[in-house]
Design a protein around this motif. Structure first.
Motif, mmCIF file in Angstrom:
data_model
loop_
_atom_site.group_PDB
_atom_site.id
_atom_site.type_symbol
_atom_site.label_atom_id
_atom_site.label_comp_id
_atom_site.label_asym_id
_atom_site.label_seq_id
_atom_site.Cartn_x
_atom_site.Cartn_y
_atom_site.Cartn_z
ATOM 1 N N ALA A 75 48.542 36.663 21.635
ATOM 2 C CA ALA A 75 47.472 37.912 19.814
ATOM 3 C C ALA A 75 46.876 38.940 20.294
ATOM 4 O O ALA A 75 47.260 39.660 19.050
ATOM 5 C CB ALA A 75 46.325 36.871 19.949
ATOM 6 N N GLN A 76 46.560 39.118 21.558
ATOM 7 C CA GLN A 76 45.730 40.613 22.064
ATOM 8 C C GLN A 76 47.028 41.464 21.801
ATOM 9 O O GLN A 76 47.209 43.005 21.688
ATOM 10 C CB GLN A 76 45.857 40.619 23.219
ATOM 11 C CG GLN A 76 45.296 41.830 23.774
ATOM 12 C CD GLN A 76 43.731 41.898 25.212
ATOM 13 O OE1 GLN A 76 44.849 40.790 26.766
ATOM 14 N NE2 GLN A 76 43.104 42.178 26.038
ATOM 15 N N ALA A 77 48.297 41.682 22.393
ATOM 16 C CA ALA A 77 49.136 42.639 21.770
ATOM 17 C C ALA A 77 49.594 42.502 20.779
ATOM 18 O O ALA A 77 49.923 44.546 20.455
ATOM 19 C CB ALA A 77 50.830 42.142 22.891
ATOM 20 N N ILE A 78 49.286 41.851 19.683
ATOM 21 C CA ILE A 78 49.464 41.974 18.438
ATOM 22 C C ILE A 78 48.230 42.402 17.521
ATOM 23 O O ILE A 78 48.546 44.428 17.337
ATOM 24 C CB ILE A 78 49.455 40.778 17.703
ATOM 25 C CG1 ILE A 78 50.941 40.179 17.645
ATOM 26 C CG2 ILE A 78 49.075 41.497 15.973
ATOM 27 C CD1 ILE A 78 52.372 40.880 16.835
ATOM 28 N N ARG A 79 47.210 42.736 18.298
ATOM 29 C CA ARG A 79 45.762 43.282 17.778
ATOM 30 C C ARG A 79 45.809 45.258 18.378
ATOM 31 O O ARG A 79 45.063 45.377 17.581
ATOM 32 C CB ARG A 79 44.179 42.693 18.387
ATOM 33 C CG ARG A 79 44.184 41.360 17.837
ATOM 34 C CD ARG A 79 42.937 40.950 17.993
ATOM 35 N NE ARG A 79 42.591 40.700 19.362
ATOM 36 C CZ ARG A 79 42.380 39.300 19.803
ATOM 37 N NH1 ARG A 79 43.659 38.304 19.157
ATOM 38 N NH2 ARG A 79 42.620 39.345 21.207
ATOM 39 N N ARG A 80 46.573 45.186 19.350
ATOM 40 C CA ARG A 80 46.068 46.427 19.576
ATOM 41 C C ARG A 80 47.538 47.163 19.031
ATOM 42 O O ARG A 80 47.214 48.823 18.673
ATOM 43 C CB ARG A 80 47.802 46.288 21.189
ATOM 44 C CG ARG A 80 46.627 46.527 22.264
ATOM 45 C CD ARG A 80 46.467 46.751 23.903
ATOM 46 N NE ARG A 80 47.872 45.433 23.893
ATOM 47 C CZ ARG A 80 47.863 44.328 24.677
ATOM 48 N NH1 ARG A 80 46.341 44.183 25.246
ATOM 49 N NH2 ARG A 80 48.917 44.150 25.453
ATOM 50 N N ALA A 97 55.520 43.628 14.518
ATOM 51 C CA ALA A 97 57.473 42.959 15.028
ATOM 52 C C ALA A 97 57.547 43.313 16.273
ATOM 53 O O ALA A 97 58.172 42.585 16.835
ATOM 54 C CB ALA A 97 58.452 43.158 13.772
ATOM 55 N N ASP A 98 57.963 44.551 16.184
ATOM 56 C CA ASP A 98 58.014 45.605 17.472
ATOM 57 C C ASP A 98 57.354 44.646 18.959
ATOM 58 O O ASP A 98 57.211 44.572 20.102
ATOM 59 C CB ASP A 98 58.090 46.981 17.827
ATOM 60 C CG ASP A 98 59.039 47.140 16.911
ATOM 61 O OD1 ASP A 98 60.153 46.794 16.505
ATOM 62 O OD2 ASP A 98 59.099 48.298 16.272
ATOM 63 N N ALA A 99 55.693 44.652 18.513
ATOM 64 C CA ALA A 99 54.877 43.876 18.637
ATOM 65 C C ALA A 99 54.867 43.237 19.478
ATOM 66 O O ALA A 99 55.521 42.519 20.905
ATOM 67 C CB ALA A 99 53.508 44.284 18.836
ATOM 68 N N TYR A 100 55.206 42.055 18.598
ATOM 69 C CA TYR A 100 55.478 40.323 19.179
ATOM 70 C C TYR A 100 57.168 40.186 20.120
ATOM 71 O O TYR A 100 56.844 39.985 20.729
ATOM 72 C CB TYR A 100 55.697 39.963 17.310
ATOM 73 C CG TYR A 100 56.085 38.169 17.804
ATOM 74 C CD1 TYR A 100 55.213 37.139 17.612
ATOM 75 C CD2 TYR A 100 57.379 37.933 18.253
ATOM 76 C CE1 TYR A 100 55.494 36.116 17.697
ATOM 77 C CE2 TYR A 100 58.194 36.675 18.054
ATOM 78 C CZ TYR A 100 57.218 35.849 17.587
ATOM 79 O OH TYR A 100 56.925 34.625 17.897
ATOM 80 N N ARG A 101 57.458 41.161 19.532
ATOM 81 C CA ARG A 101 59.113 41.390 20.315
ATOM 82 C C ARG A 101 58.547 41.869 21.454
ATOM 83 O O ARG A 101 59.608 41.399 23.013
ATOM 84 C CB ARG A 101 60.638 41.981 19.769
ATOM 85 C CG ARG A 101 61.487 42.148 20.680
ATOM 86 C CD ARG A 101 63.201 43.001 20.350
ATOM 87 N NE ARG A 101 63.462 43.142 20.883
ATOM 88 C CZ ARG A 101 63.704 43.677 22.440
ATOM 89 N NH1 ARG A 101 62.655 44.694 22.245
ATOM 90 N NH2 ARG A 101 64.751 43.859 22.791
#
Length: 236
Positions: A75-80, A97-101
């Protein structure tokens, strides 16, 4: 507000819990969930078996902590990601999508831990649902501005009924979009998010588990195409 000051005993306890979780993550990376062994962790740390159980009630309890941490980290990676309206919904969707992957590929053992039941009979604690929703929350914001294509109408209608029925879903939607359950865009935001999650989980899960090995494409190329088609379906 000043940070809470822990007592020496509490600091020691948190230190040991962190060390146990780090050892479990190492085992997870080396051999999957089946390799996580509390007795081996205790031995490596110089603790007795009973001493380790003062920190975690058992392997399921330890796995639950690792799952919570993984969701929070994802979630922290997505929030960035900058998903502000000024960025543009389509650009934001690709970035999310790229951040999730990227997070999943960098830590495949943690990604696989949170995608499905890690062990037969394991039941994740209820609070992990909120953490999972936190990972997907920014997608709601993006899809709230979408206009779904006609073939997506059945999904939108089911999602609209879901948010009117489930208070928790309504709260999740409102937190990220400000939409009320009866707003016309509520079903659209949820439909887009669920479809995006399905695309992400399918493509990223196959990549992380090595199913694309030997095939003539890059996973990121495939994912970009899928997300582009999804964006087109919502006129983003």
């Amino acid at each position: 507000m000043a940070a809470e000051v822990l007592s020496p005993r509490a600091r020691y306890r948190e230190q040991n819990r962190a060390e146990i979780k780090a050892a479990a993550l190492q085992q997870l990376a080396e051999g999957g969930v089946q390799a996580v062994a509390l007795t081996r962790i205790a031995k490596d740390m110089g603790l007795s078996g009973p001493a380790l159980y003062r920190y975690f009630a058992g392997r399921d309890d330890l796995l639950s902590e690792l799952i919570r941490d993984a969701y929070d980290d994802a979630a922290q990676a997505i929030r960035r990601v900058d998903a502000a309206p000024s960025v543009g919904a389509r650009v934001a969707l690709h970035a999310l999508a790229d951040a999730y992957r990227d997070w999943a590929v960098a830590q495949p053992h943690r990604y696989l831990l949170i995608q499905g039941a890690p062990l037969p009979g394991y039941a994740a604690p209820p609070d992990t649902l909120l953490r999972a929703r936190a990972v997907l929350g920014p997608f709601l914001t993006v899809f709230a501005a979408g206009v779904p294509a006609e073939p997506l109408r059945p999904v939108v209608e089911e999602m609209a009924a879901w948010v009117r029925k489930e208070e928790g879903v309504a709260g999740w939607l409102a937190q990220h979009t400000g939409l009320a359950p009866d707003d016309d865009a509520a079903g659209t935001a949820l439909a887009g998010t669920v479809l995006a999650w399905s695309q992400l989980h399918g493509t990223v899960g196959l990549e992380v588990s090595g199913q694309y090995a030997g095939m003539g494409h890059r996973a990121q190329t495939l994912l970009a195409a899928q997300i582009g088609i999804l964006a087109d379906s919502f006129q983003l």
